[in-house]
Scaffold this active site. Structure first.
Site, PDB file in Angstrom:
ATOM      1  CE  LYS A  15      -0.454  10.915  12.327  1.00 32.65           C
ATOM      2  NZ  LYS A  15       0.148  10.618  13.651  1.00 32.65           N
ATOM      3  NE  ARG A  90       2.390  16.410  13.802  1.00 33.43           N
ATOM      4  CZ  ARG A  90       3.061  15.456  13.178  1.00 33.43           C
ATOM      5  NH1 ARG A  90       2.752  15.109  11.962  1.00 33.43           N
ATOM      6  NH2 ARG A  90       4.054  14.828  13.770  1.00 33.43           N
ATOM      7  NE  ARG A 128       8.115   4.969  16.002  1.00 33.89           N
ATOM      8  CZ  ARG A 128       7.296   5.932  15.580  1.00 33.89           C
ATOM      9  NH1 ARG A 128       6.254   5.644  14.823  1.00 33.89           N
ATOM     10  NH2 ARG A 128       7.510   7.182  15.929  1.00 33.89           N
ATOM     11  NE  ARG A 161      10.534   8.728  14.530  1.00 34.55           N
ATOM     12  CZ  ARG A 161       9.315   9.015  14.072  1.00 34.55           C
ATOM     13  NH1 ARG A 161       8.705   8.179  13.250  1.00 34.55           N
ATOM     14  NH2 ARG A 161       8.701  10.121  14.404  1.00 34.55           N
ATOM     15  NE  ARG A 172       7.059  12.523  18.374  1.00 39.61           N
ATOM     16  CZ  ARG A 172       7.249  11.248  18.002  1.00 39.61           C
ATOM     17  NH1 ARG A 172       7.952  10.437  18.768  1.00 39.61           N
ATOM     18  NH2 ARG A 172       6.747  10.820  16.883  1.00 39.61           N
TER      19      ARG A 172
HETATM   20  P1  AMP Z   1       5.769  12.162  12.385  1.00 38.19           P
HETATM   21  O1  AMP Z   1       6.594  11.121  11.727  1.00 38.19           O
HETATM   22  O2  AMP Z   1       4.534  12.531  11.598  1.00 38.19           O
HETATM   23  O3  AMP Z   1       5.455  11.839  13.828  1.00 38.19           O
HETATM   24  O4  AMP Z   1       6.659  13.492  12.408  1.00 38.19           O
HETATM   25  C1  AMP Z   1       7.907  13.521  13.057  1.00 38.19           C
HETATM   26  C2  AMP Z   1       8.293  14.961  13.343  1.00 38.19           C
HETATM   27  O5  AMP Z   1       8.379  15.682  12.099  1.00 38.19           O
HETATM   28  C3  AMP Z   1       7.282  15.755  14.171  1.00 38.19           C
HETATM   29  O6  AMP Z   1       7.433  15.534  15.564  1.00 38.19           O
HETATM   30  C4  AMP Z   1       7.632  17.170  13.766  1.00 38.19           C
HETATM   31  O7  AMP Z   1       8.838  17.606  14.378  1.00 38.19           O
HETATM   32  C5  AMP Z   1       7.912  17.019  12.276  1.00 38.19           C
HETATM   33  N1  AMP Z   1       6.671  17.186  11.486  1.00 38.19           N
HETATM   34  C6  AMP Z   1       6.061  16.253  10.710  1.00 38.19           C
HETATM   35  N2  AMP Z   1       4.966  16.750  10.129  1.00 38.19           N
HETATM   36  C7  AMP Z   1       4.874  18.026  10.552  1.00 38.19           C
HETATM   37  C8  AMP Z   1       3.945  19.069  10.323  1.00 38.19           C
HETATM   38  N3  AMP Z   1       2.866  18.909   9.546  1.00 38.19           N
HETATM   39  N4  AMP Z   1       4.168  20.271  10.925  1.00 38.19           N
HETATM   40  C9  AMP Z   1       5.246  20.480  11.709  1.00 38.19           C
HETATM   41  N5  AMP Z   1       6.151  19.532  11.987  1.00 38.19           N
HETATM   42  C10 AMP Z   1       5.973  18.311  11.413  1.00 38.19           C
END
Ligand code: AMP
Length: 220
Positions: A15, A90, A128, A161, A172
């Site tokens: 994404k 989300r 990654r 990460r 996740r």
């Molecule tokens: P991502 O990089 O989008 O995979 O986000 C990494 C982490 O950030 C996620 O696993 C959540 O812990 C947090 N996070 C990112 N976006 C959101 C969101 N819209 N709502 C809640 N937690 C988020």
């Protein structure tokens, strides 16, 4: 007119990469809540401290925190022409609150649901690595650094990460599957344009599929 795009899909679906390409193509900013939260954690801000535990465990950060940062961001003048949202909303609660946020960006939301099978996500995320200094992302299988463990751009060390550890990846994915169908349902019920995109294969191939879908939407 397409100006507000939402990218849905599992973690590791690409994404972020596709959102950056779309943002460049439409000349609008890319909003990644994951990046904003990771920056806050890195800088040790109060927001970062509140988000850190949930993020490292692979759980969602509270709606209030995330909606707060999106509200502040979208209120800025450079977001008035549109934006590409990556990783937000989300949950249906976040989607409902997004609907209520002030934005002068025109047109309806276009929702792109990027599909990648879980087995491939597990492989992608566990391979990654991210540069500890400049945050450039590598994949040990498809796009490895020239020297093992070292960033090609800045020479700093590569790290994994905390949420890309195998047990956290599994969680996740559970969190993602629990929310995504209801989110799509919500956007369909709102009359948003929702398109499924095959997220497997090369970055360019996925970008072309997205372009094709968006062209179809524009002539509807
Ligand atoms: P991502 O990089 O989008 O995979 O986000 C990494 C982490 O950030 C996620 O696993 C959540 O812990 C947090 N996070 C990112 N976006 C959101 C969101 N819209 N709502 C809640 N937690 C988020």
């Amino acid at each position: 007119m397409i100006s507000k795009i939402i990218l849905l899909g599992p973690p590791g679906a690409g994404k972020g990469t596709q959102a950056a390409l779309l943002a460049r193509r439409f000349g609008v900013p890319h909003v990644s809540t994951g990046d904003m939260l990771r920056n806050a954690v890195r800088e040790g801000t109060e927001l970062g401290c509140q988000a850190k535990t949930a993020m490292e465990a692979g759980l969602l950060v509270s709606d209030d925190i995330v909606v707060g940062i999106v509200r502040e961001t979208l209120a800025r003048a450079d977001y008035a022409r549109g934006f590409v949202l990556d990783g937000f909303p989300r949950t249906v609660a976040q989607a409902e609150r997004l609907q209520g946020l002030q934005t002068s960006a025109p047109g309806p939301f276009v929702v792109l649901d990027v599909k990648v099978p879980d087995e491939e996500i597990i492989v992608r995320l566990s391979s990654r690595r991210v540069c500890s200094a400049c945050t450039r992302t590598y994949n040990l299988i498809s796009s490895p650094p020239k020297r093992e463990g070292v960033c090609d751009d800045c020479g700093a060390s590569l790290t994994q990460r905390p949420d890309d550890k195998p047990e956290t990846i599994a969680l996740r994915l559970v969190v993602f599957h629990k929310q995504n169908d209801s989110l799509l349902e919500y956007y369909r019920s709102q009359g948003a344009l929702c398109c499924e995109v095959d997220g497997t294969g090369e970055v360019d191939a996925v970008a072309q599929r997205i372009s094709h879908l968006l062209e179809l939407e524009q002539v509807r």
